[in-house]
Design a protein around this motif. Structure first.
Motif, PDB file in Angstrom:
ATOM      1  N   VAL A  20      16.089  -8.016  13.831  1.00 32.03           N
ATOM      2  CA  VAL A  20      16.539  -7.818  15.215  1.00 32.03           C
ATOM      3  C   VAL A  20      15.414  -8.149  16.196  1.00 32.03           C
ATOM      4  O   VAL A  20      15.628  -8.842  17.195  1.00 32.03           O
ATOM      5  CB  VAL A  20      17.047  -6.371  15.419  1.00 32.03           C
TER       6      VAL A  20
ATOM      7  N   ILE B 198      24.934  -5.499  17.670  1.00 33.23           N
ATOM      8  CA  ILE B 198      23.961  -4.870  16.786  1.00 33.23           C
ATOM      9  C   ILE B 198      24.600  -3.580  16.283  1.00 33.23           C
ATOM     10  O   ILE B 198      25.167  -2.810  17.067  1.00 33.23           O
ATOM     11  CB  ILE B 198      22.643  -4.614  17.529  1.00 33.23           C
TER      12      ILE B 198
ATOM     13  N   HIS C  96      20.970  -9.472   8.092  1.00 32.32           N
ATOM     14  CA  HIS C  96      20.073  -8.322   7.954  1.00 32.32           C
ATOM     15  C   HIS C  96      19.099  -8.531   6.798  1.00 32.32           C
ATOM     16  O   HIS C  96      19.199  -9.510   6.057  1.00 32.32           O
ATOM     17  CB  HIS C  96      20.885  -7.038   7.749  1.00 32.32           C
TER      18      HIS C  96
ATOM     19  N   ILE D  22      22.767  -7.457  12.547  1.00 36.07           N
ATOM     20  CA  ILE D  22      23.364  -8.228  13.641  1.00 36.07           C
ATOM     21  C   ILE D  22      24.681  -8.815  13.161  1.00 36.07           C
ATOM     22  O   ILE D  22      24.748  -9.405  12.073  1.00 36.07           O
ATOM     23  CB  ILE D  22      22.411  -9.350  14.104  1.00 36.07           C
TER      24      ILE D  22
END
Length: 193
Positions: A64, A140, A169, A154
Motif C-alpha cells: 500500500v 483498500i 497484497h 488493495i
C-alpha cells in the motif's frame, strides 16, 4: 440552468479524477508483483521522508505504501508520522511507544486504519457476507488473519469469472494478485477520494 450544468460538469470531472487515481493505485500495486518476492517484517531504520525497505521484500503495508507513493504521490511515511506527531493519542497503543517512530508507524496496519479513518476515507464496515459490487478498484481493505494478525490489501481492477474482485497484497511470499478478498474476516474498507 447554467449553474446546474457547471455543477454536473464539476461532479463528472471529480468522478473521473477519482477513477483515474484508483487505476493509478492499482497499476502501481501490480508493478510490485514479481519484484517484491519475500515477506520480511524486520524493523529497519529508514530515511525520512520517502524511506523504504529494499523493494524485493516487505510486508502487506509496504504494498500500500509503495502503491500510494508511486501511483498517487502520497507518502504514507510522512503523512502518518506528521499526523501522529500532532495526534499521538488518537493512534493505537499496541506497541507501548511513548512517541511516534517514523521508521515503523506507517508499516503497521492498525495505524493505517486510524489514518484512513481520520482523513475521511473510511467506508461502512463490510458485512459478514458483503456484496462484491461494494468493492471498487483501488479500494483498500483490511482483515484479520488467523484471528490475530491485521492484514491490508488493495482491490484490483481484475475479477474472477463470477465477478469477485481480485486483491493485490503480500501475505507471506511477496506481492501477488489473487482471489482472496473474502478469505479472512474483513475489518475495514477505505476509498481514497
Amino acid at each position: 440552468m447554467r449553474t446546474l450544468f457547471s455543477l454536473l460538469l464539476l461532479l463528472a470531472s471529480l468522478q473521473l479524477a477519482s477513477a483515474l487515481d484508483a487505476i493509478q493505485l492499482v497499476t502501481a500495486a501490480r508493478k510490485q508483483v514479481g519484484v517484491t518476492v519475500s515477506y520480511d517484517p524486520a524493523y529497519t531504520t529508514l530515511k525520512y521522508p520517502g524511506g523504504d525497505v529494499p523493494e524485493d521484500r516487505g510486508v502487506c503495508t509496504d504494498v500500500v505504501i509503495r502503491a500510494m507513493r508511486k501511483g498517487l504521490s502520497m507518502d504514507l511515511q510522512e503523512l502518518v508520522h506528521e499526523d501522529m506527531l500532532s495526534h499521538f493519542s488518537a493512534y493505537p497503543k499496541n506497541w507501548d511507544l511513548k512517541k511516534p517512530d517514523k521508521n515503523i508507524d506507517h508499516r503497521r496496519v492498525p495505524n493505517l486504519q486510524t489514518w484512513f479513518r481520520r482523513k475521511g476515507y473510511e467506508l461502512p464496515k463490510p458485512a459478514e457476507h458483503p456484496d462484491v459490487s461494494l468493492f471498487k478498484p483501488g479500494d483498500i481493505v483490511t482483515c484479520m488473519v488467523a484471528g490475530k494478525l491485521p492484514h491490508i490489501m488493495i482491490v484490483s481492477d481484475q475479477k474472477t469469472a463470477d465477478g469477485r474482485p481480485l486483491i493485490i497484497h503480500n501475505i507471506g511470499s511477496g506481492t501477488v494478485e489473487e482471489d482472496r478478498l473474502f478469505d479472512f474476516p474483513l475489518t475495514g474498507h477505505y476509498r481514497l477520494k
